[in-house]
Design an enzyme around this catalytic site. Structure first.
Site, PDB file in Angstrom:
ATOM      1  N   ASP A 162      -0.614  -9.164   3.644  1.00 38.80           N
ATOM      2  CA  ASP A 162      -1.113  -7.791   3.658  1.00 38.80           C
ATOM      3  C   ASP A 162      -0.003  -6.777   3.419  1.00 38.80           C
ATOM      4  O   ASP A 162      -0.237  -5.682   2.916  1.00 38.80           O
ATOM      5  CB  ASP A 162      -1.791  -7.508   5.011  1.00 38.80           C
ATOM      6  N   LEU A 243      -4.676   0.966   8.078  1.00 38.00           N
ATOM      7  CA  LEU A 243      -4.665   2.005   7.036  1.00 38.00           C
ATOM      8  C   LEU A 243      -3.650   1.735   5.919  1.00 38.00           C
ATOM      9  O   LEU A 243      -3.464   2.570   5.043  1.00 38.00           O
ATOM     10  CB  LEU A 243      -4.342   3.368   7.672  1.00 38.00           C
ATOM     11  N   ARG A 244      -3.016   0.564   5.963  1.00 39.61           N
ATOM     12  CA  ARG A 244      -2.029   0.266   4.921  1.00 39.61           C
ATOM     13  C   ARG A 244      -2.660   0.316   3.534  1.00 39.61           C
ATOM     14  O   ARG A 244      -2.068   0.812   2.577  1.00 39.61           O
ATOM     15  CB  ARG A 244      -1.404  -1.111   5.160  1.00 39.61           C
ATOM     16  N   SER A 245      -3.868  -0.197   3.424  1.00 41.66           N
ATOM     17  CA  SER A 245      -4.524  -0.226   2.116  1.00 41.66           C
ATOM     18  C   SER A 245      -4.802   1.174   1.588  1.00 41.66           C
ATOM     19  O   SER A 245      -4.681   1.427   0.387  1.00 41.66           O
ATOM     20  CB  SER A 245      -5.827  -1.028   2.191  1.00 41.66           C
ATOM     21  N   VAL A 248      -1.414   2.515   0.270  1.00 44.54           N
ATOM     22  CA  VAL A 248      -1.031   1.823  -0.962  1.00 44.54           C
ATOM     23  C   VAL A 248      -1.946   2.226  -2.110  1.00 44.54           C
ATOM     24  O   VAL A 248      -1.493   2.444  -3.245  1.00 44.54           O
ATOM     25  CB  VAL A 248      -1.071   0.294  -0.748  1.00 44.54           C
TER      26      VAL A 248
END
Length: 286
Positions: A162, A243-245, A248
């Site tokens: 991830d 919330l990384r997606s 990114v």
């Protein structure tokens, strides 16, 4: 030794796009490429540095060997020198040498988890800090991180997966026409590499200029609220963790916009990078 030109590789459009996006904005967090042997993973990874070269830059492409130690990766501090002369003597590691270039990790799924963690941490921050017995040294480490893996040889832990910004899943199934073209180009390259490189020089320089101009426009990018909501809705629908997606996705969409000569993110940019962002993050709805 010459690299096969990036622009001469047949097919693999999604991988090429992912590499161009992280070249424009390394803060996206690198690219994880999964696929069997013979799908041009290493060819494109090593060819990227050649199109990242600017007028005043000397980009490098370095490979992290499987048997690498933390010191080889991070660098080392000579404490005896510190005590003797009160000056810090820092021996640069691969992270320092890869600054402004490409760090290529073949079979990243076979690397120890601690090294993958370190790589991803520095890739995200752009700074490497080496500490030993109260003495520290830091340096810029802004590089494009490329990790390739063959899933038949073991999976990468989902937590680490991830943390790669983008992911591409390749196969080595080509059409008959593509197979013939790939073999023909490879024969030409092997027989006369200098002539082959000369034939693709204009295309290589054009892509290099395009990437450079896109990078310079990145800070001017604007994004309307409906586009931000679109990204959030799509992340929520994919049931991603955290919330990384979202972060990114915004960065990748912005890079896609400037790569296409725009400074405003539009829906087309969001959709163009959707699979690259979600390939390794999408969770099935229970």
């Amino acid at each position: 030794m010459h690299n096969f030109p990036f622009t001469a590789v047949t097919g693999q459009a999604s991988f090429k796009l992912a590499l161009c996006l992280v070249a424009i904005n390394p803060a996206i967090g690198g690219v994880l490429v999964s696929g069997p042997r013979g799908s041009a993973k290493s060819t494109l990874a090593r060819g990227l540095a050649d199109v990242m070269v600017g007028a005043n830059d000397d980009k490098v492409s370095l490979t992290l060997p499987l048997g690498a130690s933390e010191e080889m990766l991070l660098g080392t501090l000579n404490l005896e020198q510190v005590l003797a002369s009160k000056k810090t003597e820092f021996q640069p590691g691969l992270l320092a040498k890869a600054d402004k270039g490409v760090l290529y990790v073949d079979e990243v799924n076979l690397l120890p988890d601690n090294l993958v963690d370190l790589l991803l941490d520095v890739s995200a921050s752009g700074v490497n800090i080496v500490e030993r017995d109260g003495v520290s040294e830091s340096h810029s480490a802004r590089f494009v991180l490329l990790g390739t893996m063959n899933p038949d040889e073991g999976e990468l832990r989902s937590q680490l997966q991830d943390r790669f910004g983008l992911s591409v899943q390749l196969d080595n199934q080509y059409s008959v026409e593509d197979r013939v073209e790939i073999v023909r180009l490879r024969e030409q390259f092997d027989m006369a590499p200098e002539d082959f490189l000369a034939a693709y020089k204009a295309q290589q320089e054009a892509l290099s200029e395009k990437l450079s101009m896109a990078k310079n426009r990145l800070k001017k990018v604007t994004c309307d609220e409906p586009i931000r909501i679109l990204i959030a809705n799509k992340c929520q629908s994919a049931h991603v963790d955290g919330l990384r997606s979202d972060i990114v996705w915004y960065r990748a969409a912005a890079a896609h916009a400037v790569f296409n000569d725009r400074i405003e993110i539009i829906e087309q940019d969001v959709l163009a990078v959707e699979e690259l962002v979600l390939n390794h993050r999408r969770n099935p709805f229970d």
